[in-house]
Write a protein that holds these residues in place. Sequence first.
Motif, PDB file in Angstrom:
ATOM      1  N   LEU A 228      43.209  44.725  77.510  1.00 23.34           N
ATOM      2  CA  LEU A 228      44.512  44.009  77.196  1.00 23.34           C
ATOM      3  C   LEU A 228      43.801  42.875  76.297  1.00 23.34           C
ATOM      4  CD1 LEU A 228      44.300  41.684  80.507  1.00 23.34           C
ATOM      5  CD2 LEU A 228      45.933  43.577  80.458  1.00 23.34           C
ATOM      6  N   GLN A 229      42.487  43.140  75.398  1.00 22.71           N
ATOM      7  CA  GLN A 229      42.938  42.293  74.343  1.00 22.71           C
ATOM      8  C   GLN A 229      43.114  43.878  73.253  1.00 22.71           C
ATOM      9  OE1 GLN A 229      39.445  40.445  72.904  1.00 22.71           O
ATOM     10  NE2 GLN A 229      39.599  41.366  71.260  1.00 22.71           N
ATOM     11  N   VAL A 230      43.348  44.623  73.555  1.00 17.35           N
ATOM     12  CA  VAL A 230      43.549  45.542  72.572  1.00 17.35           C
ATOM     13  C   VAL A 230      45.481  45.625  72.599  1.00 17.35           C
ATOM     14  CG1 VAL A 230      44.130  47.857  71.946  1.00 17.35           C
ATOM     15  CG2 VAL A 230      41.980  47.166  72.798  1.00 17.35           C
ATOM     16  N   MET A 231      46.230  45.651  74.083  1.00 21.02           N
ATOM     17  CA  MET A 231      47.242  45.389  73.918  1.00 21.02           C
ATOM     18  C   MET A 231      47.780  44.484  73.779  1.00 21.02           C
ATOM     19  SD  MET A 231      47.092  46.529  78.173  1.00 21.02           S
ATOM     20  CE  MET A 231      48.412  46.587  78.909  1.00 21.02           C
ATOM     21  N   ALA A 232      47.272  43.351  74.086  1.00 16.68           N
ATOM     22  CA  ALA A 232      47.875  42.167  72.595  1.00 16.68           C
ATOM     23  C   ALA A 232      48.386  42.965  71.142  1.00 16.68           C
ATOM     24  CB  ALA A 232      47.360  41.071  72.791  1.00 16.68           C
ATOM     25  N   VAL A 233      47.723  43.629  70.889  1.00 12.87           N
ATOM     26  CA  VAL A 233      48.199  44.073  69.522  1.00 12.87           C
ATOM     27  C   VAL A 233      49.040  44.837  69.360  1.00 12.87           C
ATOM     28  CG1 VAL A 233      46.508  44.640  67.725  1.00 12.87           C
ATOM     29  CG2 VAL A 233      45.586  42.570  68.472  1.00 12.87           C
ATOM     30  N   THR A 234      48.198  45.998  70.531  1.00 16.77           N
ATOM     31  CA  THR A 234      49.397  47.925  69.824  1.00 16.77           C
ATOM     32  C   THR A 234      50.810  47.077  70.452  1.00 16.77           C
ATOM     33  OG1 THR A 234      48.659  48.237  72.127  1.00 16.77           O
ATOM     34  CG2 THR A 234      47.176  48.898  69.894  1.00 16.77           C
ATOM     35  N   ASN A 235      50.352  46.465  71.596  1.00 15.38           N
ATOM     36  CA  ASN A 235      52.302  46.334  72.181  1.00 15.38           C
ATOM     37  C   ASN A 235      53.278  45.516  71.144  1.00 15.38           C
ATOM     38  OD1 ASN A 235      51.000  47.041  74.465  1.00 15.38           O
ATOM     39  ND2 ASN A 235      52.216  46.063  75.591  1.00 15.38           N
ATOM     40  N   GLY A 236      52.812  44.575  70.406  1.00 18.56           N
ATOM     41  CA  GLY A 236      53.598  44.377  68.805  1.00 18.56           C
ATOM     42  C   GLY A 236      53.309  44.897  67.402  1.00 18.56           C
ATOM     43  N   SER A 237      52.717  46.543  67.692  1.00 20.03           N
ATOM     44  CA  SER A 237      53.095  47.165  66.882  1.00 20.03           C
ATOM     45  C   SER A 237      53.756  47.510  66.727  1.00 20.03           C
ATOM     46  CB  SER A 237      51.290  47.580  66.144  1.00 20.03           C
ATOM     47  OG  SER A 237      51.434  48.822  67.393  1.00 20.03           O
ATOM     48  N   ALA A 238      54.209  48.202  64.439  1.00 21.53           N
ATOM     49  CA  ALA A 238      55.208  49.070  63.900  1.00 21.53           C
ATOM     50  C   ALA A 238      54.901  50.495  64.392  1.00 21.53           C
ATOM     51  CB  ALA A 238      54.780  48.844  62.586  1.00 21.53           C
ATOM     52  N   ASP A 239      53.515  50.847  65.062  1.00 27.28           N
ATOM     53  CA  ASP A 239      53.357  51.961  65.132  1.00 27.28           C
ATOM     54  C   ASP A 239      53.797  52.216  66.661  1.00 27.28           C
ATOM     55  OD1 ASP A 239      51.838  52.910  63.845  1.00 27.28           O
ATOM     56  OD2 ASP A 239      49.760  52.659  64.435  1.00 27.28           O
ATOM     57  N   PHE A 240      53.971  51.071  67.714  1.00 27.61           N
ATOM     58  CA  PHE A 240      55.348  50.427  68.907  1.00 27.61           C
ATOM     59  C   PHE A 240      55.968  51.248  68.889  1.00 27.61           C
ATOM     60  CE2 PHE A 240      56.286  48.496  72.938  1.00 27.61           C
ATOM     61  CZ  PHE A 240      56.313  49.958  73.978  1.00 27.61           C
ATOM     62  N   VAL A 241      56.577  50.426  67.622  1.00 27.25           N
ATOM     63  CA  VAL A 241      58.321  50.580  67.356  1.00 27.25           C
ATOM     64  C   VAL A 241      58.697  52.121  67.290  1.00 27.25           C
ATOM     65  CG1 VAL A 241      59.884  49.332  66.182  1.00 27.25           C
ATOM     66  CG2 VAL A 241      58.224  48.089  66.905  1.00 27.25           C
ATOM     67  N   GLU A 242      57.200  52.282  66.456  1.00 23.69           N
ATOM     68  CA  GLU A 242      57.850  54.267  65.387  1.00 23.69           C
ATOM     69  C   GLU A 242      57.608  55.241  66.889  1.00 23.69           C
ATOM     70  OE1 GLU A 242      58.573  57.634  63.226  1.00 23.69           O
ATOM     71  OE2 GLU A 242      59.514  55.111  63.175  1.00 23.69           O
ATOM     72  N   GLY A 243      56.828  54.775  67.694  1.00 24.31           N
ATOM     73  CA  GLY A 243      56.475  56.084  68.590  1.00 24.31           C
ATOM     74  C   GLY A 243      57.999  56.187  69.526  1.00 24.31           C
ATOM     75  N   MET A 244      57.943  54.814  70.410  1.00 27.21           N
ATOM     76  CA  MET A 244      59.315  54.309  71.233  1.00 27.21           C
ATOM     77  C   MET A 244      61.092  54.913  69.907  1.00 27.21           C
ATOM     78  SD  MET A 244      57.828  53.956  73.994  1.00 27.21           S
ATOM     79  CE  MET A 244      60.013  53.826  74.493  1.00 27.21           C
ATOM     80  N   ARG A 245      60.938  54.499  69.038  1.00 26.16           N
ATOM     81  CA  ARG A 245      62.170  54.851  67.852  1.00 26.16           C
ATOM     82  C   ARG A 245      62.062  56.434  68.300  1.00 26.16           C
ATOM     83  NH1 ARG A 245      62.106  50.979  62.935  1.00 26.16           N
ATOM     84  NH2 ARG A 245      63.482  49.195  64.365  1.00 26.16           N
ATOM     85  N   SER A 246      60.978  57.046  67.537  1.00 22.59           N
ATOM     86  CA  SER A 246      60.984  58.527  68.122  1.00 22.59           C
ATOM     87  C   SER A 246      60.532  59.313  68.818  1.00 22.59           C
ATOM     88  CB  SER A 246      60.102  59.386  67.153  1.00 22.59           C
ATOM     89  OG  SER A 246      58.844  58.880  67.942  1.00 22.59           O
TER      90      SER A 246
END
Length: 284
Positions: A228-246
Motif C-alpha cells: 500500500l505504501q508503494v501504491m500511494a506513490v506509483t498510482n500518482g506517478s508520471a509512469d502510471f499516466v504514460e502506461g495508461m496513455r500508451s
Amino acid sequence: MSDDLVLCTTDGDGVATVTFNRPDRKNGWSPELEAAYFGTLDRVDRDADVRAVVLTGAGTAFCPGMDASRLNEKAGKGLDLSGRPPQYRPRTLRKPLIAAINGGCAGIGLVQALMCDVRFAARGAKFSTAFARRGLAAEYGLSWVLPRYVGLENALDLLLSARTFDAEEALRLGLVSRVVERDDVLAQAQAYAGDLARNCAPTALAAIRHQVYGDLEVGLDEALRRSLQVMAVTNGSADFVEGMRSFIERRPPHFAPLADDFDAGALTGAPVPGGRLAADDVLG
C-alpha cells in the motif's frame, strides 16, 4: 585484475549483456572474477541507459563453480572472505537480471544463477550443488535459497547427493523457467530482457524486484502494508499516466529511465534485502 574477466555490452533497447570471460577455465570462479562481476553490476546499476541485464558465460560453460586450481590451493587452509562482498550482491541490483545458462553450472556458479530473477537454460546443460562431494557444507546461503525454489525435500536431495542433473530436470524442479536449444539460449534471454526494457517502467521493475525479495522475510500483513505504501506513490506517478496513455493509444510506452538516486527501500518502507554488508561484516 583485468576487466576482460567480465565483458559487458549494451544494445539499443538498453539490455546489458554481462559475460563471464574465462573460457579457458570454463569460467571457473575466482576472487578476481568476482570483483570484476560485482563491479560491473555496480556500473550497470548506475547507467541510466541500462534497463535490464543478461548474465551468461563465454564458451561452453556458464560457471562450474570455484576454479579447481583455487580449490586445491585453499584446501585445508580455512576460510578467508576478508573484503569480499556477500554473494547475494546481485539481489541488491535495481534492474532485472536474467540468466542465460549456456552450459555447466555448479557450486558458486549455481549460487549466482539463483541470484538472477529469471533463468533460461540450454538444453542438456548440467547442474550440481557440488559442495558435499568436495567435503563442503552448503555455501553462500544456498541452504536458504534452494528450498525456496524447489521445496525442502528436493533441496535436501540436491544438496546431500550433490548429484549432476540436467536442464530438463532443473525445469521440472523450478530452478529454471525456460529450456531452449543451446545456440538460442542467449538470444532468447536477450529477447525477454528486451521486452522488459521496451515495455516496462524502470521504476516499477526496481520496486517489484525489491518487493518480491524483501517480502520473503515478512508475513502477509507487513507485505500488504508495504504494498500500500508503494501504491500511494506509483498510482500518482508520471509512469502510471504514460502506461495508461500508451495502452489507450495502442503505442509503445516511453517511460523515464531509473533515477540515479532511486531507492526502492525508501519507496517500499523496507530495507534492501541483505543490505550491502561486506562478507567479513556478516561473519562478525
